[in-house]
Scaffold this motif. Structure first.
Motif, PDB file in Angstrom:
ATOM      1  N   ILE A  56     -14.095   4.576   0.274  1.00 46.65           N
ATOM      2  CA  ILE A  56     -13.113   4.363  -0.801  1.00 46.65           C
ATOM      3  C   ILE A  56     -12.148   3.257  -0.405  1.00 46.65           C
ATOM      4  CG2 ILE A  56     -11.285   5.421  -2.166  1.00 46.65           C
ATOM      5  CD1 ILE A  56     -12.640   8.138  -1.651  1.00 46.65           C
ATOM      6  N   ALA A  57     -11.705   3.277   0.843  1.00 50.44           N
ATOM      7  CA  ALA A  57     -10.805   2.234   1.341  1.00 50.44           C
ATOM      8  C   ALA A  57     -11.476   0.862   1.262  1.00 50.44           C
ATOM      9  CB  ALA A  57     -10.391   2.541   2.778  1.00 50.44           C
ATOM     10  N   ALA A  58     -12.756   0.805   1.597  1.00 47.59           N
ATOM     11  CA  ALA A  58     -13.474  -0.463   1.540  1.00 47.59           C
ATOM     12  C   ALA A  58     -13.541  -0.985   0.108  1.00 47.59           C
ATOM     13  CB  ALA A  58     -14.878  -0.292   2.109  1.00 47.59           C
ATOM     14  N   ALA A  59     -13.748  -0.086  -0.844  1.00 45.08           N
ATOM     15  CA  ALA A  59     -13.783  -0.492  -2.251  1.00 45.08           C
ATOM     16  C   ALA A  59     -12.425  -1.006  -2.694  1.00 45.08           C
ATOM     17  CB  ALA A  59     -14.221   0.686  -3.117  1.00 45.08           C
ATOM     18  N   ALA A  60     -11.363  -0.311  -2.293  1.00 50.98           N
ATOM     19  CA  ALA A  60     -10.018  -0.761  -2.645  1.00 50.98           C
ATOM     20  C   ALA A  60      -9.726  -2.125  -2.043  1.00 50.98           C
ATOM     21  CB  ALA A  60      -8.990   0.258  -2.166  1.00 50.98           C
ATOM     22  N   VAL A 109       0.844  -1.193   0.000  1.00 52.85           N
ATOM     23  CA  VAL A 109       0.000   0.000   0.000  1.00 52.85           C
ATOM     24  C   VAL A 109       0.879   1.242   0.000  1.00 52.85           C
ATOM     25  CG1 VAL A 109      -1.740   1.312   1.270  1.00 52.85           C
ATOM     26  CG2 VAL A 109      -1.865  -1.189   1.210  1.00 52.85           C
ATOM     27  N   PHE A 110       0.776   2.023  -1.073  1.00 48.68           N
ATOM     28  CA  PHE A 110       1.417   3.327  -1.127  1.00 48.68           C
ATOM     29  C   PHE A 110       0.420   4.378  -0.632  1.00 48.68           C
ATOM     30  CE2 PHE A 110       3.938   0.938  -4.181  1.00 48.68           C
ATOM     31  CZ  PHE A 110       5.231   1.364  -3.918  1.00 48.68           C
ATOM     32  N   GLY A 111       0.936   5.430  -0.009  1.00 51.13           N
ATOM     33  CA  GLY A 111       0.047   6.428   0.580  1.00 51.13           C
ATOM     34  C   GLY A 111      -0.656   5.896   1.811  1.00 51.13           C
ATOM     35  N   ALA A 112       0.023   5.031   2.549  1.00 53.08           N
ATOM     36  CA  ALA A 112      -0.616   4.302   3.643  1.00 53.08           C
ATOM     37  C   ALA A 112      -0.975   5.178   4.841  1.00 53.08           C
ATOM     38  CB  ALA A 112       0.277   3.151   4.102  1.00 53.08           C
ATOM     39  N   SER A 113      -0.343   6.324   5.001  1.00 50.57           N
ATOM     40  CA  SER A 113      -0.637   7.157   6.169  1.00 50.57           C
ATOM     41  C   SER A 113      -1.684   8.227   5.882  1.00 50.57           C
ATOM     42  CB  SER A 113       0.643   7.830   6.680  1.00 50.57           C
ATOM     43  OG  SER A 113       1.194   8.679   5.689  1.00 50.57           O
ATOM     44  N   GLY A 114      -2.250   8.249   4.674  1.00 47.01           N
ATOM     45  CA  GLY A 114      -3.244   9.242   4.316  1.00 47.01           C
ATOM     46  C   GLY A 114      -4.649   8.868   4.739  1.00 47.01           C
ATOM     47  N   SER A 115      -5.604   9.702   4.360  1.00 45.89           N
ATOM     48  CA  SER A 115      -6.999   9.511   4.778  1.00 45.89           C
ATOM     49  C   SER A 115      -7.586   8.196   4.291  1.00 45.89           C
ATOM     50  CB  SER A 115      -7.855  10.675   4.271  1.00 45.89           C
ATOM     51  OG  SER A 115      -7.453  11.889   4.865  1.00 45.89           O
ATOM     52  N   ILE A 116      -7.138   7.715   3.142  1.00 44.78           N
ATOM     53  CA  ILE A 116      -7.615   6.438   2.611  1.00 44.78           C
ATOM     54  C   ILE A 116      -6.709   5.300   3.054  1.00 44.78           C
ATOM     55  CG2 ILE A 116      -8.073   5.113   0.500  1.00 44.78           C
ATOM     56  CD1 ILE A 116      -8.692   7.835  -0.846  1.00 44.78           C
TER      57      ILE A 116
END
Length: 295
Positions: free
Chosen positions: A172-176, A4-11
């Protein structure tokens, strides 16, 4: 293994919580932020090809969400960085990449819309399996300040009475997570919206209830809005592009809702009221005072 890239962001930080603990690895530039995620992580930098290549060893699926459009002319760092990740994923034998993009990404798009389109095109031509998530505006913007401008504690914009179908980053996270752990729907693009579209005035009114004070939406003509942003310290060229995008939104381009999100996660998308109820403490912290700073 899922990287996971961008792991510390809102998503991203919500996504790592949804993925199987023994299958997820977070890519983090800051060791402290990586450790705070509570999952396995690797320390690296998107501008360091060796660290990216090392992180991709043994990885089967990738969530690509990192960087962003910046207020400067010329090439956006996000484009360079994400293209490099894609090339490294090809070399590492990654099977599938789930790319977080933006609604209305297009070749002639301004700021993030154009930048994400460039990355999407590179991904499509890479030979990798891919799927793309194109969300509408984030509900979290009203807590983090991303894509949101304020003046004297009130919302500032050039949207007029147009409606925007904001979406919760948790959804969005759930969709990913669905695409990263199940059928990745190769070659598919999903437009993710919330279940309703609200005007900025309606949003300000709902924020007011939670914050415990009146919050108004101050609507301006696009040219005046750009001038006001410059006065607030926004670079002139960037302010002009932002004002143009806001004027486009005023024409209704983000009013629609789609069934894509509910179809992926198997439940209705969260409403703005549900988001506010869940994030009430954060909303009060940010909006309680007329002079505030987004963190």
């Amino acid at each position: 293994m899922i990287l996971v890239f961008g792991a510390s962001g809102s998503i991203g930080r919500r996504l790592v919580e949804l993925l199987p603990a023994d299958e997820v690895v977070a890519f983090a530039r800051d060791p402290a932020k990586g450790a705070a995620l509570g999952c396995r992580y690797v320390v690296g930098d998107l501008d360091d090809p060796v660290s990216v290549a090392s992180a991709l060893v043994g990885v089967e699926r990738v969530f690509l969400n990192a960087g962003g459009a910046v207020p400067a002319p010329g090439e956006q760092p996000m484009v360079r960085q994400q293209r490099a990740v894609i090339d490294a994923a090809v070399a590492a034998g990654v099977a599938h990449v789930v790319k977080l993009s933006v609604w209305h990404a297009a070749a002639d798009g301004l700021l993030a819309e154009g930048a994400h389109w460039e990355v999407e095109e590179h991904l499509r031509s890479s030979g990798l399996g891919w799927s793309v998530l194109r969300p509408s505006g984030f509900m979290q913007n009203f807590v983090t300040g991303g894509g949101t401008f304020t003046e004297n504690g009130h919302l500032l914009g050039a949207y007029g009475d147009a409606r925007v179908s904001y979406v919760d980053c948790a959804d969005i996270a759930a969709a990913a997570a669905v695409l990263l752990t199940g059928d990745p729907r190769p070659g598919s693009t999903f437009v993710l919206t919330g279940p309703e579209a609200l005007t900025q005035a309606e949003i300000a009114a709902r924020l007011s209830v939670v914050a415990g004070r009146e919050i108004r939406y101050v609507d301006l003509p696009a040219v005046e809005f750009a001038k006001r942003l410059v006065a607030l310290g926004v670079p002139e060229a960037f302010a002009g592009d932002v004002a143009t995008l806001f004027a486009d939104v005023a024409g209704g381009r983000l009013e629609g809702t789609t069934p894509d999100l509910a179809g992926l996660i198997g439940r209705p998308a969260r409403t703005f009221d549900e988001f506010l109820a869940a994030e009430a403490d954060a909303v009060r912290q940010v909006w309680a005072d007329e002079v505030h700073t987004f963190e």
